[in-house]
Design a protein around this motif. Structure first.
Motif, mmCIF file in Angstrom:
data_model
loop_
_atom_site.group_PDB
_atom_site.id
_atom_site.type_symbol
_atom_site.label_atom_id
_atom_site.label_comp_id
_atom_site.label_asym_id
_atom_site.label_seq_id
_atom_site.Cartn_x
_atom_site.Cartn_y
_atom_site.Cartn_z
ATOM 1 N N PRO A 202 88.194 54.298 112.826
ATOM 2 C CA PRO A 202 88.359 52.930 113.459
ATOM 3 C C PRO A 202 89.637 52.552 112.981
ATOM 4 O O PRO A 202 90.528 51.748 113.728
ATOM 5 C CB PRO A 202 87.484 52.235 112.572
ATOM 6 C CG PRO A 202 86.188 53.253 112.144
ATOM 7 C CD PRO A 202 86.960 54.631 112.031
ATOM 8 N N LYS A 203 90.307 53.039 111.837
ATOM 9 C CA LYS A 203 91.729 52.689 111.128
ATOM 10 C C LYS A 203 92.729 53.477 112.095
ATOM 11 O O LYS A 203 94.032 52.643 112.125
ATOM 12 C CB LYS A 203 91.876 52.937 109.801
ATOM 13 C CG LYS A 203 91.026 52.239 108.810
ATOM 14 C CD LYS A 203 91.484 50.857 108.556
ATOM 15 C CE LYS A 203 90.591 49.923 107.898
ATOM 16 N NZ LYS A 203 90.662 48.535 107.841
ATOM 17 N N MET A 204 92.624 54.495 112.664
ATOM 18 C CA MET A 204 93.503 55.146 113.547
ATOM 19 C C MET A 204 93.614 54.844 114.820
ATOM 20 O O MET A 204 94.339 55.140 115.453
ATOM 21 C CB MET A 204 93.144 56.741 113.505
ATOM 22 C CG MET A 204 93.791 57.660 112.075
ATOM 23 S SD MET A 204 93.885 59.293 112.300
ATOM 24 C CE MET A 204 91.972 59.672 112.547
ATOM 25 N N ARG A 205 92.335 54.096 115.290
ATOM 26 C CA ARG A 205 92.450 53.666 116.877
ATOM 27 C C ARG A 205 93.691 53.161 117.498
ATOM 28 O O ARG A 205 93.782 53.738 118.480
ATOM 29 C CB ARG A 205 91.126 52.856 116.957
ATOM 30 C CG ARG A 205 90.611 52.928 118.623
ATOM 31 C CD ARG A 205 89.495 52.112 118.615
ATOM 32 N NE ARG A 205 89.922 50.659 118.234
ATOM 33 C CZ ARG A 205 89.128 49.648 118.054
ATOM 34 N NH1 ARG A 205 87.660 49.780 117.966
ATOM 35 N NH2 ARG A 205 89.444 48.334 117.658
ATOM 36 N N GLY A 206 94.260 52.164 116.830
ATOM 37 C CA GLY A 206 95.377 51.523 117.376
ATOM 38 C C GLY A 206 96.293 52.743 117.856
ATOM 39 O O GLY A 206 96.977 52.710 118.787
ATOM 40 N N VAL A 207 96.828 53.344 116.525
ATOM 41 C CA VAL A 207 97.985 54.459 116.843
ATOM 42 C C VAL A 207 97.374 55.467 117.742
ATOM 43 O O VAL A 207 98.190 56.016 118.631
ATOM 44 C CB VAL A 207 98.422 54.991 115.378
ATOM 45 C CG1 VAL A 207 99.331 54.230 114.782
ATOM 46 C CG2 VAL A 207 97.151 55.448 114.671
ATOM 47 N N LEU A 208 96.129 55.966 117.749
ATOM 48 C CA LEU A 208 95.797 56.962 118.770
ATOM 49 C C LEU A 208 95.896 56.481 120.170
ATOM 50 O O LEU A 208 96.326 57.231 121.002
ATOM 51 C CB LEU A 208 94.342 57.290 118.565
ATOM 52 C CG LEU A 208 94.304 58.319 117.155
ATOM 53 C CD1 LEU A 208 92.844 58.662 117.038
ATOM 54 C CD2 LEU A 208 95.111 59.486 117.487
ATOM 55 N N LEU A 209 95.704 55.360 120.480
ATOM 56 C CA LEU A 209 95.647 54.836 121.792
ATOM 57 C C LEU A 209 97.189 54.890 122.272
ATOM 58 O O LEU A 209 97.404 55.011 123.320
ATOM 59 C CB LEU A 209 95.071 53.376 121.910
ATOM 60 C CG LEU A 209 93.639 53.588 121.924
ATOM 61 C CD1 LEU A 209 92.916 52.165 121.752
ATOM 62 C CD2 LEU A 209 93.336 54.174 123.320
ATOM 63 N N THR A 278 94.325 48.279 129.588
ATOM 64 C CA THR A 278 93.161 47.687 129.924
ATOM 65 C C THR A 278 91.946 47.973 128.774
ATOM 66 O O THR A 278 91.494 47.017 128.188
ATOM 67 C CB THR A 278 92.957 47.332 131.287
ATOM 68 O OG1 THR A 278 93.958 47.190 132.063
ATOM 69 C CG2 THR A 278 91.898 46.205 131.376
ATOM 70 N N VAL A 279 91.712 49.304 129.080
ATOM 71 C CA VAL A 279 90.674 49.800 128.148
ATOM 72 C C VAL A 279 90.836 49.570 126.652
ATOM 73 O O VAL A 279 90.025 49.137 126.149
ATOM 74 C CB VAL A 279 90.651 51.333 128.658
ATOM 75 C CG1 VAL A 279 89.564 51.908 127.504
ATOM 76 C CG2 VAL A 279 89.745 51.436 130.029
ATOM 77 N N MET A 280 92.069 49.784 126.195
ATOM 78 C CA MET A 280 92.386 49.494 124.864
ATOM 79 C C MET A 280 92.409 48.153 124.457
ATOM 80 O O MET A 280 91.898 48.042 123.148
ATOM 81 C CB MET A 280 93.700 50.433 124.351
ATOM 82 C CG MET A 280 95.041 49.634 124.346
ATOM 83 S SD MET A 280 96.478 50.921 124.487
ATOM 84 C CE MET A 280 97.380 50.313 123.492
ATOM 85 N N THR A 281 92.900 47.338 125.284
ATOM 86 C CA THR A 281 92.916 45.953 124.803
ATOM 87 C C THR A 281 91.428 45.352 124.623
ATOM 88 O O THR A 281 90.899 44.553 123.915
ATOM 89 C CB THR A 281 93.918 45.031 125.627
ATOM 90 O OG1 THR A 281 93.635 45.348 126.906
ATOM 91 C CG2 THR A 281 95.197 45.190 125.029
ATOM 92 N N ASN A 282 90.624 45.931 125.746
ATOM 93 C CA ASN A 282 89.021 45.423 125.622
ATOM 94 C C ASN A 282 88.558 45.862 124.583
ATOM 95 O O ASN A 282 87.730 45.093 124.108
ATOM 96 C CB ASN A 282 88.686 45.962 127.241
ATOM 97 C CG ASN A 282 88.871 44.980 128.249
ATOM 98 O OD1 ASN A 282 89.271 43.724 127.726
ATOM 99 N ND2 ASN A 282 88.466 45.426 129.472
ATOM 100 N N LEU A 283 88.745 47.123 124.290
ATOM 101 C CA LEU A 283 88.366 47.615 123.047
ATOM 102 C C LEU A 283 88.458 46.910 121.858
ATOM 103 O O LEU A 283 87.622 46.551 121.051
ATOM 104 C CB LEU A 283 88.488 49.334 122.826
ATOM 105 C CG LEU A 283 87.904 50.252 123.620
ATOM 106 C CD1 LEU A 283 88.519 51.552 123.085
ATOM 107 C CD2 LEU A 283 86.358 50.438 123.251
#
Lengths: 290, 363
Positions: A202-209, A278-283
């Motif tokens: 969860p903490k890496m999700r932003g940078v991974l996207l 869009t997918v990443m901002t929706n997540l």
């Protein structure tokens, strides 16, 4: 009475000029070519949407698009998984941190055509370390003749070149996790997998996207490295969109079809990036309010 | 539940500690009795958290042993110790619901779902979050998150000890009282061994049966709140506990008399002839204002009325001294001196308390 002064519009002029020369005019030139035909001597005829229709009906374009999609998604899967594994195993503090960071950044600093040249030679069966060794081990490997071997070489090269980027971004994400999270997980007796699943991921999700977006855009536009290594061959087995486009535009000098091709190429990249975004901002939103 | 024994324990964050100054936690021998509630009180950076992390196994001490009941767990990992610990800043698993957060420690130990549901419901009621159970933990306020952290700490019933590391720092004052009361109720009900780290004396004194006061990596005194108040074993305990803290006077002590700033003061008991740096400590509650000049000459600088009593700030030979006066008592206009209640006088040698020669006075 209120006086009206329109002179302030002049203040916008520099920006307009800059944008016009850097984006609008070059793009419009391409648009201009895409709707015209010529027999040379700088004489042009109106062609309407014929080039677009031709390109959409071209099997060659669809084949390149298919190869491009397979290539991008293959390297994305490998690089993201591998990058995360590398980041998880990097030391968190001490001397070896800088050592790992510097070593891993090295491939990122090498120019594209040099990377291509390195692998072009590395894979050769007569003098290349990789090609020669594989040959001596009795493995039938020749990237200039076998399509599978060519794909294998290109994917290996891209993974070698860009996994570091994913790893560095993931590592930055991991470093931002406070120690207390790991301590609490120990107290809660969470397994290694659960620490990864519920804390690190969860903490890496932003940078991974961001990493996925960058790697997608870059790999979808790849040109130099496959051009140097395989030149699109053997046959047309590694003819990706950019290589195909250059063959049409400069090899055949078909400027009209090439312009139509470019515009559609650009729109596809825009569309897929928009989907990712869009997918990443929706997540994110889903995580925030649910 | 367990009795926790610290045997000759010391810890340094340096790989090769040389002198005593290199140790974050200086040599410590202590038994945390099974089922007692302790508070670990001290200023920031005095080694409280280090000690707590050693007990929970997040840190391995440089020296000494830790025993749970009689088993040596010095090198046992946290998982084997079966300890619950709540940290200063909230830790929640963002992607899980509040319910899953609370259930997490139980599920990791393979508890049955019916038991998990029952415990989670009980804990949710205790922390007042029953309505939010189905919500994701991400985006909750800091104090809601900390309540979840507390809940996760309390959800297991069979833990050896419950450790709290300044858990109420981020929580609203009114909620603080409520949660502290609930922790205390929980302690009465289940009798867990609890260690509560804090720098807030009120929190420590109201929560714990016994308070351990730490100063510069050393436990300077362990006692009941009243022992810490009446007989501070170290000058640090004297001025750290109490509001305002204990008054300390540089003095020369001869038997049952002390000379402070040139004036002779009776001590009530004989202390022999302590050498080194000798101080007389008197809490503001035992300082009396005297009008007739018999005692230490003092001048009133300020009177602070705090509602339940008045704090008188005095100047004694250039030193600031505090005295406490009952709310109803008027401040004498002609007060020119102070005297000490003999029962409240303590003598210190190099910071440590000197025992009276004829034994402790009964109080």
């Amino acid at each position: 009475m209120k006086t009206v002064n329109q002179k302030a519009w002049f203040l916008v002029l520099p920006v307009l000029v800059l944008v016009a020369f850097s984006a609008v005019i070059p793009l419009m030139t391409v648009v201009n070519y895409s709707v015209q035909d010529t027999f040379g001597n700088n004489v042009f005829f109106w062609a309407g949407l014929d080039w677009f229709r031709d390109t959409l009906e071209s099997e060659r374009m669809w084949a390149s698009l298919g190869r491009q999609l397979v290539f991008s998604f293959t390297i994305l899967v490998i690089e993201v998984v591998l990058g995360v594994i590398v980041a998880l195993n990097m030391p968190k503090r001490g001397f070896w941190v800088s050592f790992c960071l510097v070593t891993m950044s090295l491939p990122l600093l090498i120019p594209w055509n040099v990377v291509g040249t390195i692998w072009q030679i590395f894979g050769r069966v007569d003098i290349g370390l990789l090609g020669y060794t594989l040959g001596q081990l009795g493995i039938d490997y020749n990237y200039t003749q076998d399509a599978g071997d060519a794909w294998f070489t290109l994917i290996l090269m891209d993974v070698w070149h860009w996994t570091s980027l994913v790893a560095l971004l993931a590592y930055a994400g991991l470093k931002s996790i406070p120690d207390a999270y790991y301590q609490a997980a120990k107290i809660d007796q969470a397994s290694r997998w659960k620490v990864f699943r519920y804390i690190e991921l969860p903490k890496m999700r932003g940078v991974l996207l961001i990493a996925i977006l960058l790697r997608f855009m870059d790999s979808f536009m790849i040109y130099t490295e496959p051009f140097v290594v395989t030149g699109g061959g053997p046959g047309s087995s590694t003819n990706f969109l950019s290589i195909d486009l250059v063959k049409i535009a400069l090899g055949q000098m078909d400027l009209g079809p090439a312009a139509a091709y470019s515009i559609m190429y650009f729109l596809v990249i825009l569309l897929i990036s928009w989907v990712f975004y869009t997918v990443m901002t929706n997540l994110d939103r889903e995580g925030g309010t649910r | 539940m367990a009795k926790i024994t610290l045997d000759d324990l010391a810890h340094s964050y340096l790989p090769d500690p040389q002198g005593e100054d290199d140790y974050a936690l200086k040599e410590l021998n202590h038994v945390w009795e099974d089922g007692s509630a302790y508070a670990l009180l001290g200023a920031s950076g005095c080694g409280k958290t280090t000690l707590l992390n050693i007990i929970s196994g997040l840190l391995t001490p440089s020296r000494g042993r830790i025993l749970f009941n009689d088993a040596d767990v010095t090198h046992a990992p946290t998982t084997e110790r079966n300890i619950a610990q709540v940290f200063q800043f909230p830790v929640v698993y963002d992607t899980m619901t509040v319910r899953d957060n609370l259930a997490f420690p139980l599920r990791n130990r393979g508890a049955s779902e019916s038991y998990v549901a029952e415990r989670v419901a009980a804990i949710a009621r205790m922390i007042g979050m029953e309505a939010e159970l189905g919500r994701r933990a991400q985006g909750l306020t800091a104090d809601a998150k900390q309540k979840i952290s507390l809940g996760r700490g309390m959800v297991r019933e069979d833990v050896n000890a419950l450790l709290f590391d300044e858990p109420l720092t981020v929580i609203d004052p009114h909620m603080k009282w409520e949660l502290r009361t609930q922790l205390k109720a929980l302690h009465h009900e289940f009798g867990h061994t609890m260690i509560y780290v804090t720098h807030d004396q009120t929190e420590a004194l109201t929560f714990a049966d016994r308070v351990a006061v730490m100063h510069e990596g050393r436990v300077v005194q362990i006692g009941t709140p009243s022992e810490l108040f009446e007989r501070p074993e170290h000058t640090f305990v004297g001025y750290f506990i109490g509001s305002p803290g204990m008054n300390l006077f540089e003095a020369e002590v001869r038997g049952d008399r002390a000379v402070i700033a040139g004036a002779e003061v009776p001590l009530g008991q004989s202390y022999g002839r302590p050498t080194g740096r000798v101080e007389v400590g008197v809490r503001p509650e035992y300082v009396r204002l005297a009008g007739d000049g018999a005692g230490l000459p003092a001048a009133i600088r300020r009177v602070e009325d705090v509602g339940r009593h008045k704090i008188i700030r005095l100047d004694v030979g250039g030193r600031n001294v505090s005295a406490i006066l009952d709310e109803g008592t008027p401040v004498p206009a002609d007060a020119g001196a102070i005297r000490f209640e003999p029962a409240g006088v303590n003598v210190y040698e190099n910071g440590w308390r000197v025992k009276p020669q004829d034994g402790e006075r009964a109080r």
